[in-house]
Enzyme design. Structure first.
Site, mmCIF file in Angstrom:
data_model
loop_
_atom_site.group_PDB
_atom_site.id
_atom_site.type_symbol
_atom_site.label_atom_id
_atom_site.label_comp_id
_atom_site.label_asym_id
_atom_site.label_seq_id
_atom_site.Cartn_x
_atom_site.Cartn_y
_atom_site.Cartn_z
ATOM 1 N N GLY A 259 0.786 -1.232 0.000
ATOM 2 C CA GLY A 259 0.000 0.000 0.000
ATOM 3 C C GLY A 259 0.812 1.273 0.000
ATOM 4 N N PRO A 302 4.790 -5.047 -1.008
ATOM 5 C CG PRO A 302 6.952 -4.282 -1.413
ATOM 6 C CD PRO A 302 6.190 -5.299 -0.636
ATOM 7 N N GLY A 303 3.463 -3.692 -4.004
ATOM 8 C CA GLY A 303 3.225 -3.942 -5.422
ATOM 9 C C GLY A 303 3.517 -2.675 -6.192
ATOM 10 N NE ARG A 304 -0.720 2.092 -5.680
ATOM 11 C CZ ARG A 304 -1.871 1.957 -6.334
ATOM 12 N NH1 ARG A 304 -1.980 2.429 -7.557
ATOM 13 N NH2 ARG A 304 -2.904 1.354 -5.782
ATOM 14 N NE ARG A 341 -4.343 2.465 -10.425
ATOM 15 C CZ ARG A 341 -4.148 3.669 -9.932
ATOM 16 N NH1 ARG A 341 -3.689 4.653 -10.696
ATOM 17 N NH2 ARG A 341 -4.405 3.908 -8.669
ATOM 18 C CB CYS A 372 -17.459 2.242 -27.775
ATOM 19 S SG CYS A 372 -18.896 3.005 -28.464
ATOM 20 C CE1 TYR A 402 -2.605 -3.902 -8.230
ATOM 21 C CE2 TYR A 402 -1.583 -1.814 -7.616
ATOM 22 C CZ TYR A 402 -1.902 -3.133 -7.322
ATOM 23 O OH TYR A 402 -1.521 -3.673 -6.122
HETATM 24 C C1 LIG Z 1 -3.211 -8.259 0.462
HETATM 25 C C2 LIG Z 1 -2.524 -7.259 -0.392
HETATM 26 N N1 LIG Z 1 -1.182 -7.161 -0.334
HETATM 27 C C3 LIG Z 1 -0.514 -6.294 -1.101
HETATM 28 C C4 LIG Z 1 -1.164 -5.451 -1.983
HETATM 29 C C5 LIG Z 1 -0.350 -4.529 -2.794
HETATM 30 O O1 LIG Z 1 -0.683 -3.231 -2.614
HETATM 31 P P1 LIG Z 1 0.166 -2.069 -3.298
HETATM 32 O O2 LIG Z 1 0.242 -2.375 -4.743
HETATM 33 O O3 LIG Z 1 -0.625 -0.863 -3.026
HETATM 34 O O4 LIG Z 1 1.488 -2.070 -2.646
HETATM 35 C C6 LIG Z 1 -2.557 -5.497 -2.062
HETATM 36 C C7 LIG Z 1 -3.306 -4.571 -2.924
HETATM 37 O O5 LIG Z 1 -3.814 -3.572 -2.469
HETATM 38 C C8 LIG Z 1 -3.263 -6.433 -1.251
HETATM 39 O O6 LIG Z 1 -4.580 -6.529 -1.319
HETATM 40 N N1 LIG Z 2 -5.873 -2.063 -8.429
HETATM 41 C C1 LIG Z 2 -5.846 -0.963 -7.538
HETATM 42 C C2 LIG Z 2 -5.391 -1.258 -6.168
HETATM 43 C C3 LIG Z 2 -5.961 -2.464 -5.528
HETATM 44 C C4 LIG Z 2 -4.860 -3.342 -5.188
HETATM 45 C C5 LIG Z 2 -5.206 -4.685 -4.664
HETATM 46 N N2 LIG Z 2 -5.842 -4.769 -3.371
HETATM 47 C C6 LIG Z 2 -5.196 0.240 -8.152
HETATM 48 O O1 LIG Z 2 -4.970 0.291 -9.299
HETATM 49 O O2 LIG Z 2 -4.912 1.207 -7.515
#
Ligand SMILES: Cc1ncc(COP(=O)(O)O)c(C=O)c1O
Ligand SMILES: N[C@@H](CCCC[NH3+])C(=O)O
Length: 452
Positions: A259, A302-304, A341, A372, A402
């Site tokens: 997050g 962490p993802g984003r 998004r 469309c 994402y």
């Molecule tokens: C359980 C869990 N872990 C990690 C993440 C990765 O979040 P972020 O991409 O915001 O770091 C998410 C997505 O929100 C999630 O649902």
């Molecule tokens: N997909 C979302 C966040 C949710 C991540 C998963 N819980 C985004 O683009 O911001």
């Protein structure tokens, strides 16, 4: 990160992005106009040096603490492809997957199964079987249905597995409500407040096959402050202490999810990764000391923050439409099919005209997608050079998380290609889909036949 001032407002360049002598945007030393000649548009471009920099920021933040066990599990939902998982493998991270497809991708990429953590609020028996067959590192159990199903499956196979329980700490992250997950009213996890999590812990502790290692929470995404993490840790450790006293629960792992916020536009001021990790570790230490608990291993997901800023999407501009006194639309050859998004979360992005990157950006335009849908608008108020028109190259920044992973085939638009760039070298990570790919699984109409 540096800034080029085009309008006086400034446009950020991320990682290895630069404006070269021809006035073109380059990434990793490669001119974006050359990239699109070879790979076409729309094109997702990843600056892998920047991905590594972000990964190192997490590693260094944790390494600053002595006597600490930790794991960084990249949340592959942000962007999962074979090449990306191989990069994660090479960098020694763990991996968070949330579906059979993400798990399959990770296994195909050759990641060691013990480094995989399996999430999801509705894992099927087939998905759990794939995880058990592969002997992955941990399942993060989300609900009672899954707890019972996993126990039954493990018992039938006479197999044990490490689990964490996902708990909902009742903490509302300061972010868009669609991407908040830690509040009481959430589809995810066992609520702490009403005793649901306590029952789950008790049940898991009586299991013969599930090794309960700890608990997990994820309060939301794109968070710019550390308070939410601190509060969720305080709540979780308070409960962990109560469970220890009541029925001998031992917290070995505390997973605080992901997050961590990133920069999309100039109004975003993300905190350094170090600040989040310091708060997480220091709060855990403090709370453990308060209750005389031993320090658990800290896991983050962490993802984003690993991939977001490293991604740039390149589009070719096409049609334009000026409505006097209202606005000018400039349409690109992608849109909500490669980046949902803006339509889904009203997310904001910045863009430049990549082949006219030194021209004054004095003209407000609305960058529209080609789907469309009236709502298929990538950027409502982009400032671009007045001369920016059909045939020009548009670069939208910070699209690495994402974007590709939430791409759709709406309007039967094929998914864009993905390239990785580093030190002047380009590698194709995902081939562009063809129209044939789109209809690959379609079957011709058949006369309905009775089934009796
Ligand atoms: C359980 C869990 N872990 C990690 C993440 C990765 O979040 P972020 O991409 O915001 O770091 C998410 C997505 O929100 C999630 O649902
Ligand atoms: N997909 C979302 C966040 C949710 C991540 C998963 N819980 C985004 O683009 O911001």
């Amino acid at each position: 990160m540096h800034v080029i001032c085009l309008t006086g407002e400034g446009v950020f360049l991320y990682g290895t992005q630069a404006i070269n002598g021809k006035g073109h945007l380059s990434i990793g030393g490669v001119d974006t106009t050359d990239l699109v000649k070879e790979f076409g548009t729309p094109l997702y471009v990843y600056d892998t040096a920047l991905i590594k920099e972000k990964i190192n920021a997490f590693k260094n933040a944790f390494r600053a603490f002595d006597n600490l066990e930790w794991q960084v599990a990249y949340a592959s939902k942000a962007f999962s492809t074979i090449a990306m998982i191989q990069l994660i493998d090479e960098q020694g991270l763990s991996l968070d997957v949330v579906s059979g497809g993400e798990l399959f991708t990770a296994l195909k990429a050759g990641l060691s199964p013990e480094r995989i953590h399996f999430h999801g609020n509705n894992k099927s028996a087939d998905e759990l079987a794939l995880a058990l067959d592969a002997k992955i590192g941990a399942v993060i159990v989300d609900n009672f249905f899954e707890l019972e199903l996993l126990e039954k499956m493990c018992s039938e196979r006479n197999q044990a597995i490490d689990i964490l329980l996902r708990v909902t700490p009742g903490v509302e992250a300061h972010t868009h409500e669609f991407i908040m997950t830690g509040q009481d009213d959430s589809k995810f996890g066992f609520n702490l407040d009403d005793g649901m999590a306590e029952r789950a812990v008790k049940q898991a502790m009586t299991s013969d096959h599930l090794n309960l290692k700890g608990i997990h929470s994820h309060i939301g995404s794109q968070i710019f402050e550390t308070d939410g993490f601190a509060r969720s840790i305080q709540v979780m450790i308070h409960h962990a202490d109560a469970w220890r006293r009541e029925f001998g629960f031992h917290l070995e792992v505390l997973n605080v999810g992901g997050g961590f916020g990133i920069k999309y536009t100039e109004s975003d001021q993300p905190l350094p990764i170090r600040n989040y990790i310091e708060t997480i570790v220091q709060t855990t230490r403090k709370e453990c000391a308060r209750y005389q608990l031993s320090m658990p291993a800290i896991w983050v997901e962490p993802g984003r923050s690993i991939v977001g800023e490293s991604g740039t999407t390149l589009y070719t501009a096409g049609a334009s439409k000026t409505i006097p006194g209202i606005r000018k639309y400039l349409s690109v050859d992608g849109g909500m099919s490669d980046n949902i998004r803006p339509s889904l979360y009203q997310a904001k992005y910045d863009a430049i005209c990549a082949n006219k990157a030194n021209e004054i950006t004095d003209t407000e335009m609305t960058l529209a997608g080609k789907c469309c849908e009236s709502g298929d608008i990538l950027i409502k108020d982009a400032f671009l050079p007045e001369s920016c028109t059909s045939g020009d190259l548009i670069a939208v920044f910070s699209t690495g998380a994402y974007g590709y992973s939430m791409a759709s085939h709406y309007n039967r638009i094929p998914n864009a290609a993905v390239v990785f760039i580093e030190n002047g070298e380009v590698s194709l990570a995902v081939r562009r889909e063809s129209f044939d790919d789109l209809i690959r699984n379609d079957l011709p109409i058949k006369k309905l036949s009775r089934r009796d």
